[in-house]
Write an enzyme that holds these catalytic residues in place. Structure first.
Site, PDB file in Angstrom:
ATOM      1  N   ASP A 102      15.657   7.784  -3.255  1.00 15.12           N
ATOM      2  CA  ASP A 102      15.005   6.487  -3.127  1.00 15.12           C
ATOM      3  C   ASP A 102      15.050   5.709  -4.439  1.00 15.12           C
ATOM      4  O   ASP A 102      14.016   5.528  -5.081  1.00 15.12           O
ATOM      5  CB  ASP A 102      13.548   6.731  -2.712  1.00 15.12           C
ATOM      6  N   GLU A 125       8.698   5.919   7.373  1.00 15.25           N
ATOM      7  CA  GLU A 125       7.474   5.511   6.681  1.00 15.25           C
ATOM      8  C   GLU A 125       6.558   4.692   7.583  1.00 15.25           C
ATOM      9  O   GLU A 125       6.042   3.650   7.194  1.00 15.25           O
ATOM     10  CB  GLU A 125       7.830   4.741   5.397  1.00 15.25           C
ATOM     11  N   GLU A 166      11.529  -1.339  -8.847  1.00 12.35           N
ATOM     12  CA  GLU A 166      10.405  -0.490  -8.439  1.00 12.35           C
ATOM     13  C   GLU A 166      10.252   0.747  -9.322  1.00 12.35           C
ATOM     14  O   GLU A 166       9.168   1.050  -9.796  1.00 12.35           O
ATOM     15  CB  GLU A 166      10.599  -0.071  -6.973  1.00 12.35           C
TER      16      GLU A 166
HETATM   17  O1  GCW Z   1      11.229   2.957  -2.146  1.00 12.54           O
HETATM   18  C1  GCW Z   1      10.507   2.880  -0.975  1.00 12.54           C
HETATM   19  C2  GCW Z   1       9.467   1.860  -1.287  1.00 12.54           C
HETATM   20  C3  GCW Z   1       8.904   1.191  -0.059  1.00 12.54           C
HETATM   21  C4  GCW Z   1      10.067   0.654   0.766  1.00 12.54           C
HETATM   22  C5  GCW Z   1      10.966   1.809   1.152  1.00 12.54           C
HETATM   23  C6  GCW Z   1      12.193   1.380   1.937  1.00 12.54           C
HETATM   24  C7  GCW Z   1      10.126  -1.312   2.141  1.00 12.54           C
HETATM   25  O2  GCW Z   1       8.452   2.501  -2.035  1.00 12.54           O
HETATM   26  O3  GCW Z   1       8.078   0.171  -0.517  1.00 12.54           O
HETATM   27  O4  GCW Z   1       9.612  -0.028   1.910  1.00 12.54           O
HETATM   28  O5  GCW Z   1      11.440   2.444  -0.003  1.00 12.54           O
HETATM   29  O6  GCW Z   1      13.264   1.297   1.332  1.00 12.54           O
HETATM   30  O7  GCW Z   1      12.102   1.158   3.119  1.00 12.54           O
END
Ligand code: GCW
Length: 679
Positions: A360, A281, A388
């Site tokens: 995730d 990311e 989240e």
């Molecule tokens: O779930 C995603 C989140 C990001 C996060 C990423 C991760 C810190 O949307 O905000 O970044 O995972 O786990 O690295």
């Protein structure tokens, strides 16, 4: 109903309890606190402070033969001639007789944990003369990761600003941090990372002006047995060192890290290590230089090794620039595809941190196929306490309800997840065939912030508590955790029972509202609160459900993306067969026609409708149940939770109507019970 005057700030360490043991006995404390061991001193202080604050019992200092005897087992044996069965690391023994309480720790940390357990058993009313309790944590690493930015904001934070940072500085309320350290230690957390794994501006925390301030925070956590981790950016040699490369095989980059590690450890000699999100990311990583993740992690591990440090390396590595048109690609494969081939290539002080599911932190995912498969590499499992994808601490969602399923999951490698957590850690040199792939601990993204109740939603405190308890004992069920937390927070009695019932019903309700049967990611892009059925359908993030007129879901079997083959054959065979596959993962593994018959005899489509109607009704029932507690709770606590449950109901309504309408419009098949679905 009587009101238990709980203070939200005190969480599960409330005052106002009556001790079932005699005050004269408890007031007479003989403790090993004349040493310079900070943790032992703290253990004694916590016992005295806890007895006063929680039970109104003030200690007078040890005299005579009776009373509470607190210290390491070695000390108690030496001074008082007491003997104990062998204790496991960080474990303790508590023994109670008519005139004596003995709290013996295997070591300093065990002594501290023994104190907290004793106080909690006392509050729960579960300890009396004649009882003996011996316990020790199952997971060696019990970590909490903060995703705090140096600006004071928190990525995916729903409980106010950062406890550690403000306006680009390390800034905190020391009193509050001590209270936080106490809370964490009381449930056995022993590692805390302070800054976001998306490091950005906090990359400079490993530079001189910031390090003394971080060292001061380490000093607050130290007496509580908590060691710090710092998130660092893999690109530091470029970003901070101006080197022009961060190539892990470039001697200059490696030398830069060695020097930097020396500086960091000069300030914080007991730092646990560095935490790294690389090639993920937008973060830099070894792929940029054509190197492997073993190359990257090993370079950092070598830098911290002289100081006894570790490199904690996240496995959340996937390509987030996908083309939705490409149906052969499957993001769920990524962690295993990247890391399984590297098993055995990591240095002894590298610890991989693997998300519990392949995606995730979705509401329902299978357990990642890496667990059980990495027999030659140290690793931990990562959870997300911050909600989240599970309602953002507006909606109530008691996470241990899902975590217990993860713990009970049979990996197909001869052990459940909880079994692997209890296994002996392997070293890279050991023979994989003879050693189980031990999971060395857990890590979880924190749900705390500067809000007065720490977690935004007061009942979300139960998730933090539950996480700690589960690290300690992965076999603890959600129900047991809920019961403990409710009594410790709301006092003994009916209120606690009612809240426990609300907690236990919250996850199933949330899961029913959410994306159906494990299909995942039907959420609002970016902020991730509330439904957006096609929010990620045509995006680059690789998270698709591909709902059409006749079918929905992704085929991840051998006929599809082949993801299921990452599991041992016996497990894959279950996932591959839609008649055997756990139904809450049906659409994770399969693309199915809407008229597919599920085990209750109804079609998939009808089950989608039913679960979404039920999800709303269950959210309504949670609110109604909470309303019965009005006379029993301090008004501020009652109102703040009620207001959130009302918002949750509105959210559930959106989920119900958007999901049902979406599938109705695709299929034109009405609900068999004629309930309202929008045209
Ligand atoms: O779930 C995603 C989140 C990001 C996060 C990423 C991760 C810190 O949307 O905000 O970044 O995972 O786990 O690295």
């Amino acid at each position: 109903m009587t009101i238990f005057h709980m203070k939200e700030y005190d969480c599960w360490l409330q005052g106002g309890f009556k001790a079932a043991l005699k005050a004269e006995l408890l007031a007479n404390i003989h403790a090993e606190d004349g040493t310079d061991a900070a943790i032992l001193k703290q253990a004694a202080a916590e016992l005295r402070e806890g007895l006063v604050r929680r039970f109104g019992i003030r200690s007078e200092g040890g005299n005579g033969v009776g009373g509470v005897f607190l210290g390491t087992a070695g000390w108690l044996t030496r001074i008082y001639g007491l003997s104990f069965p062998p204790l496991k690391p960080e474990g303790f023994h508590i023994g109670v007789s008519e005139d004596r309480v003995v709290i013996a720790g295997a070591d300093a940390a065990g002594t501290l944990y023994g104190v907290f357990r004793f106080l909690s058993l006392l509050a729960l009313g579960e300890i009396k003369a004649g009882d003996a309790v011996a316990d020790a944590p199952v997971a060696a690493i019990r970590a909490l990761n903060h995703w705090d930015n140096i600006e004071g904001t928190i990525e995916r934070g729903y409980a106010g600003g950062s406890l550690f940072f403000k306006d680009g500085e390390v800034r905190y309320d020391a009193e509050r941090l001590r209270d936080y350290a106490r809370l964490l230690a009381s449930v056995g957390i022993n590692v805390v990372s302070l800054n976001n794994v998306n490091v950005r501006t906090s990359s400079k925390l490993i530079t001189e002006p910031f390090l003394p301030r971080i060292a001061a925070i380490a000093g607050i956590f130290r007496p509580y047995g908590v060691r710090l981790l710092l998130s660092v950016t893999f690109s530091s040699p470029e970003v901070l060192g101006g080197l022009g490369t961060s190539d892990p095989l470039d001697a200059r980059a490696a030398a830069w890290w060695r020097e930097r590690a020396a500086l960091v450890y000069h300030h914080i000699p007991d730092l646990r290590g560095f935490l790294v999100k690389a090639d993920s990311e937008g973060e830099g990583g070894p792929f940029q230089y054509g190197r492997t993740h073993a190359d990257g992690a090993n370079m950092l591990a070598a830098a911290v090794k002289p100081f006894g440090g570790e490199c904690v390396w996240r496995c959340f590595v996937y390509d987030c620039t996908q083309d939705w048109r490409n149906t052969a690609f499957d993001r769920a494969r990524a962690a295993y595809d990247h890391f399984k081939p590297l098993d055995g290539q990591f240095a002894e002080n590298v610890i991989l941190q693997i998300k519990h599911g392949p995606y995730d932190f979705q509401v329902r995912e299978p357990v990642s196929p890496l667990f059980g498969a990495m027999a030659k590499t140290r690793h931990t499992m990562e959870f997300q306490i911050t909600q989240e994808y599970t309602g953002q601490q507006i909606d109530l969602c008691f996470l241990p309800w899902m975590w217990q399923d993860v713990m009970a999951y049979d990996t197909g490698y001869g052990a459940t997840v909880s079994g692997l957590l209890g296994a002996q850690p392997v070293s890279a040199r050991q023979d994989a065939a003879r050693h189980p792939a031990a999971i060395e601990g857990l890590a979880a993204v924190a749900n705390t912030g500067l809000d007065g109740n720490w977690t935004g939603h007061t009942l979300a405190q139960a998730n933090l508590y539950g996480y700690g308890r589960l690290c300690w004992n992965p076999a603890l069920g959600a129900e047991e955790i809920a019961r403990e937390w409710c009594v410790l927070t709301f006092g003994p009695g009916q209120t606690a029972r009612t809240v426990a019932d609300i907690l236990m019903k919250s996850y199933p309700a949330y899961q029913k509202n959410n994306a159906p049967f494990g299909v995942c990611f039907m959420v609002e892009p970016r902020h991730h609160y509330g439904p957006s059925i096609e929010g990620y359908e045509y995006s680059r993030w690789g998270t698709y459900h591909r709902a059409g007129r006749e079918a929905v879901g992704l085929d991840r079997t051998g006929n599809g993306t082949g993801y299921s083959a990452q599991y041992p054959a016996a497990i894959a065979a279950v996932f591959d067969d839609p008649r055997l596959c756990p139904e809450d993962l049906l659409l994770f593994f399969h693309r199915l026609r809407y008229d597919f018959r599920m085990r209750n005899g109804k079609t998939l489509l009808q089950n989608i409708y039913d679960t979404h109607f039920e999800g709303y009704d269950e959210a309504e029932a949670l609110l109604a149940k909470w309303q019965t507690l009005e006379p029993a709770l301090p008004p501020a606590v009652y109102c703040s939770v009620r207001e959130r449950l009302e918002r949750q109901l509105l959210n559930a309504r959106e989920w119900r109507d958007q999901v049902n309408t979406y599938f109705y419009r695709h299929t034109l098949i009405p609900d068999e019970r004629g309930r309202k679905i929008y045209e």
